[in-house]
Enzyme design. Structure first.
Site, mmCIF file in Angstrom:
data_model
loop_
_atom_site.group_PDB
_atom_site.id
_atom_site.type_symbol
_atom_site.label_atom_id
_atom_site.label_comp_id
_atom_site.label_asym_id
_atom_site.label_seq_id
_atom_site.Cartn_x
_atom_site.Cartn_y
_atom_site.Cartn_z
ATOM 1 N N GLY A 15 37.126 54.769 27.901
ATOM 2 C CA GLY A 15 36.014 54.507 28.832
ATOM 3 C C GLY A 15 36.541 54.219 30.232
ATOM 4 O O GLY A 15 36.014 54.730 31.228
ATOM 5 N N ASP A 76 42.908 45.012 34.573
ATOM 6 C CA ASP A 76 42.431 43.951 33.703
ATOM 7 C C ASP A 76 41.020 43.602 34.137
ATOM 8 O O ASP A 76 40.753 43.434 35.335
ATOM 9 C CB ASP A 76 43.346 42.726 33.749
ATOM 10 C CG ASP A 76 43.177 41.915 32.478
ATOM 11 O OD1 ASP A 76 43.289 42.509 31.388
ATOM 12 O OD2 ASP A 76 42.882 40.719 32.559
HETATM 13 P P1 IMP Z 1 40.574 44.468 29.283
HETATM 14 O O1 IMP Z 1 41.357 43.272 28.838
HETATM 15 O O2 IMP Z 1 40.768 44.802 30.739
HETATM 16 O O3 IMP Z 1 40.757 45.680 28.396
HETATM 17 O O4 IMP Z 1 39.012 44.145 29.189
HETATM 18 C C1 IMP Z 1 38.510 43.125 28.387
HETATM 19 C C2 IMP Z 1 37.192 43.478 27.783
HETATM 20 O O5 IMP Z 1 36.187 43.387 28.792
HETATM 21 C C3 IMP Z 1 37.074 44.866 27.204
HETATM 22 O O6 IMP Z 1 37.518 44.922 25.896
HETATM 23 C C4 IMP Z 1 35.582 45.101 27.265
HETATM 24 O O7 IMP Z 1 34.977 44.557 26.120
HETATM 25 C C5 IMP Z 1 35.152 44.279 28.488
HETATM 26 N N1 IMP Z 1 34.952 45.170 29.646
HETATM 27 C C6 IMP Z 1 35.794 45.416 30.673
HETATM 28 N N2 IMP Z 1 35.244 46.278 31.538
HETATM 29 C C7 IMP Z 1 34.042 46.598 31.039
HETATM 30 C C8 IMP Z 1 33.009 47.469 31.467
HETATM 31 O O8 IMP Z 1 33.083 48.168 32.484
HETATM 32 N N3 IMP Z 1 31.931 47.520 30.678
HETATM 33 C C9 IMP Z 1 31.788 46.795 29.543
HETATM 34 N N4 IMP Z 1 32.713 45.974 29.083
HETATM 35 C C10 IMP Z 1 33.848 45.879 29.830
#
Ligand code: IMP
Length: 207
Positions: A15, A76
């Protein structure tokens, strides 16, 4: 911006890759995903920038860059609930895996304050230097799960700047108008345009 620039995005989240491609295409920047993805252990910190900086250091030292790649990028992001003083924030991934979005909705049942935000920090390693760009999108948590697009918390997040639909009810290009990620990427594009002109850069008209 002239010729196409390629950036290596170190993430396994398809995504995020689709969104970065969509946001950067108009500026002649192509995103390649790193394959195979280097094993990067994420450190725990309450600060997204600290997490992104650590990921970037590990990603940059793990990546074998060909000359066609301008830089390495990590990201992040997190989902912040005002009612819980920002939680889940840096724990968003864990809460998504355990409680899930239905659990988050249950926890907010009967609670008036449904204000929330997404925040994103992009880290880019170019020419031996690290640069960071941030984006925020404010909104509210919906009463129910709505929409099938996007990922993570998209089906329960309604951006304030939108028309009342959740991110998951929008097409990718609509989410890009408001999203935290697109804002951080736009800040990166502005930086890159200036950087390419700078006398120390070997990649632009200024070289
Ligand atoms: P990460 O540690 O950067 O991968 O993000 C942490 C979590 O935040 C992800 O697993 C998603 O559940 C949520 N997240 C981050 N960006 C988005 C977004 O654009 N839409 C929805 N959920 C997001």
């Amino acid at each position: 911006m002239g010729e196409t620039t390629t950036i290596l995005f170190v993430t396994s989240n398809q995504g995020k890759i689709a969104e970065a491609k969509e946001a950067l295409r108009p500026y002649g920047i192509d995103i390649e995903s790193y394959n195979p993805i280097p094993e990067i252990d994420e450190i725990q910190s309450s600060d997204l920038v600290v997490v992104a900086a650590d990921k970037l250091m590990k990603a940059a030292s793990n990546s074998n860059l060909s000359s066609s790649i301008l830089g390495v990028m990590v990201e992040d992001a997190g989902f912040f609930l005002d009612e819980y003083e920002g939680f889940p924030g840096v724990y968003s991934s864990y809460v998504h895996k355990t409680l899930g979005i239905s659990g988050v909705l249950r926890s907010l049942k009967g609670i008036e304050n449904r204000n929330a935000s997404f925040r994103c920090v992009i880290g880019i390693h170019i020419d031996g230097e690290n640069f960071f760009f941030e984006g925020t999108c404010n909104g509210i948590v919906s009463d129910e799960i709505r929409g099938k697009n996007g990922f993570g918390y998209d089906p329960i997040f309604i951006p304030n700047e939108g028309d009342g639909r959740t991110f998951a009810e929008m097409k990718l290009e609509e989410k890009e108008i408001f999203s935290h990620r697109a804002k951080a990427l736009k800040a990166f594009v502005s930086f890159l345009e200036e950087w390419k002109q700078s006398p120390t850069s070997n990649h632009g008209n200024g070289s």
